[in-house]
Design an enzyme around this catalytic site. Structure first.
Site, PDB file in Angstrom:
ATOM      1  N   THR A 133       0.812  -1.007   0.060  1.00  0.00           N
ATOM      2  CA  THR A 133       0.094   0.367  -0.247  1.00  0.00           C
ATOM      3  C   THR A 133       0.375   1.385  -0.038  1.00  0.00           C
ATOM      4  O   THR A 133       1.621   1.229   0.446  1.00  0.00           O
ATOM      5  CB  THR A 133      -0.786   0.165   1.372  1.00  0.00           C
ATOM      6  N   PRO A 172       0.970   5.580  -0.547  1.00  0.00           N
ATOM      7  CA  PRO A 172      -0.449   6.840   0.267  1.00  0.00           C
ATOM      8  C   PRO A 172      -1.176   6.934  -0.928  1.00  0.00           C
ATOM      9  O   PRO A 172      -2.517   7.806  -0.683  1.00  0.00           O
ATOM     10  CB  PRO A 172       0.855   8.316   0.169  1.00  0.00           C
ATOM     11  N   PHE A 223       0.976   1.987   6.375  1.00  0.00           N
ATOM     12  CA  PHE A 223       0.438   1.728   6.373  1.00  0.00           C
ATOM     13  C   PHE A 223       0.665   0.240   7.198  1.00  0.00           C
ATOM     14  O   PHE A 223       0.416  -0.757   6.649  1.00  0.00           O
ATOM     15  CB  PHE A 223      -0.799   1.538   6.184  1.00  0.00           C
ATOM     16  N   GLN A 238     -23.310  -4.677  23.829  1.00  0.00           N
ATOM     17  CA  GLN A 238     -24.348  -4.712  23.954  1.00  0.00           C
ATOM     18  C   GLN A 238     -25.620  -5.104  25.254  1.00  0.00           C
ATOM     19  O   GLN A 238     -26.030  -5.643  25.949  1.00  0.00           O
ATOM     20  CB  GLN A 238     -25.635  -5.172  22.670  1.00  0.00           C
ATOM     21  N   GLY A 264     -23.612  -1.208  29.608  1.00  0.00           N
ATOM     22  CA  GLY A 264     -22.020  -0.420  29.768  1.00  0.00           C
ATOM     23  C   GLY A 264     -21.006  -0.543  30.018  1.00  0.00           C
ATOM     24  O   GLY A 264     -20.158  -0.153  30.077  1.00  0.00           O
ATOM     25  N   GLU A 282      -5.576  -5.985   4.079  1.00  0.00           N
ATOM     26  CA  GLU A 282      -5.743  -7.248   2.806  1.00  0.00           C
ATOM     27  C   GLU A 282      -6.761  -6.623   2.019  1.00  0.00           C
ATOM     28  O   GLU A 282      -6.949  -7.967   1.719  1.00  0.00           O
ATOM     29  CB  GLU A 282      -6.232  -8.325   3.695  1.00  0.00           C
TER      30      GLU A 282
END
Length: 435
Positions: free
Chosen positions: A170, A172, A200, A384, A388, A411
């Site tokens: 990868t 920019p 990255f 969930q 909290g 990937e």
């Protein structure tokens, strides 16, 4: 509740995840104990014709994950510390050269074996396991495409993790359109001079070896992919530098940086395969990498499902455990179904790769697309269920939630997976129509 007052306690939970607990499983897939027991069987229990040694491999990885990853992962993230010594312990078990031939210090295992290993390891820590998948991408590529001298000089050290490896594709300005990369490698006699930048890069600045895709042809008549070659670049060469350590949402124990090349000179022996074959080499590596990342996603999400199941037994509201409410039961049932479907897709893709089927690329993209999306949804549902408390760093769910989120991006994004799936389906349809 004791569970809430004491926050997250590893001991009792880990004790139930011993190899001995695998036997507690009946024909409906319902264990006599915890969901963790069900996972242990589901991940390691293979089809009847599968070799016993695959169960042993999965058990080995699961035990390592339980002892060496799970208890320490939160601390590594908090300190942003890359667990070098732990990775070297993993290498002692053969996990750093899974595909590499045994004469080079590797384990010479299959893609199916790797899927079992990475699922089990990711249950304990996703970022550390994900780095292992990348390291294995590089070691297997060197083993398959490097010349003998390069293999002999690097692979024994890489498989022992005396050296660490990173994958540089990868850039920019070329992410999903990987073939449009602009990093160049110009031939001068017996050397190549590399210029450009990669982004990255997991392990950037820390790794010793970089597998770099660079453009060796600027001929307008050559397709973008055909003009790319693969090189091994060693840390310490003049002109090689690294950007700042990225401040990421997840995978915080694993360093990620740009890798910059300013007239970096490498010998022609650093070329993997033939000049111009680099893009095919990169895509072949990514097919395996996608299966491995999907396996990591399944392992991490299984951890979330197990935590949610345990919590639902302990947490009481309206005078009863929340696990007795049908709405919670439906969530847990859907989570388990998504995980098993993901696991089967991963194993199917791994077998396609091992058998060199024409549809291997298709199956890898399907597994990666489905499993990584499903895994993140499982982590969301687990959060969930915990309410909290799931949102607090006192509990591990929010960390796994963050670590799983990137799986649908790296990937190859899951949008690109859909492009690949459609393209490969068209190929299969065309082949069938010509029969």
């Amino acid at each position: 509740m004791l569970f809430l007052r004491q926050r997250w306690k590893w001991g009792p939970f880990l004790a139930r995840r011993t190899v001995a607990s695998f036997a507690a499983f009946n024909s409906e897939g319902i264990g006599s104990g915890t969901v963790a027991q069900n996972h242990a069987v589901g991940a390691a229990r293979l089809s009847s014709e599968a070799a016993v040694d695959q169960e042993e491999i999965a058990n080995l990885a699961r035990d390592f994950s339980r002892r060496e990853l799970l208890p320490f992962a939160a601390g590594w993230e908090a300190e942003q510390r890359f667990p070098v010594e732990t990775l070297r312990k993993a290498a002692e078990l053969g996990f750093a050269g899974i595909y590499v031939s045994s004469d080079m210090g590797g384990s010479d295992l299959s893609c199916r074996d790797a899927a079992l290993i990475f699922e089990s390891l990711a249950y304990g820590d996703i970022p550390t396991t994900a780095f292992l998948t990348i390291h294995n991408m590089v070691t297997s590529t060197i083993d398959s495409h490097g010349h003998d001298d390069l293999r002999k000089s690097l692979l024994p050290k890489l498989t022992a993790m005396e050296l660490f490896a990173s994958y540089c594709l990868t850039e920019p300005n070329s992410g999903s359109d990987a073939a449009s990369l602009t990093t160049s490698a110009v031939r001068h006699g017996d050397e190549y001079i590399i210029n450009g930048s990669k982004s990255f890069t997991s392990g950037g600045g820390l790794s010793d070896i970089y597998l770099v895709m660079a453009r060796t042809s600027s001929d307008p008549c050559t397709s973008k992919g055909q003009g790319v070659s693969a090189f091994i670049v060693e840390k310490g060469l003049p002109g090689l530098s690294f950007g700042k350590k990225e401040d990421k949402m997840g995978w915080r124990s694993q360093p990620t940086t740009n890798v910059n090349f300013d007239n970096v000179t490498v010998p022609k022996t650093a070329l993997l395969g033939k000049e111009g074959s680099g893009f095919k080499i990169a895509m072949r590596a990514l097919d395996r990498g996608r299966i491995n990342i999907a396996a990591c996603a399944v392992g991490g999400a299984q951890f979330c499902a197990d935590v949610a199941k345990e919590y639902s037994k302990s947490r009481k509201q309206f005078g009863k455990s929340i696990g007795s409410f049908q709405s919670t039961q439906f969530k847990l049932a859907d989570m388990a179904t998504s995980l098993q479907a993901s696991r089967l897709l991963v194993h199917n893709a791994a077998e396609s790769m091992d058998n060199r089927l024409e549809r291997a690329t298709l199956d890898a993209a399907m597994a990666k697309r489905f499993a990584t999306d499903a895994a993140f949804q499982v982590s969301t549902e687990a959060m969930q269920i915990l309410g909290g408390y799931g949102y607090l760093r006192d509990y591990p769910i929010e960390r796994y939630f963050r670590d799983l989120r990137v799986m649908s991006i790296l990937e190859g994004t899951n949008e690109i997976m859909r492009v690949i799936i459609h393209r490969e389906l068209d190929k299969l349809h065309e082949q069938q129509s010509q029969m």
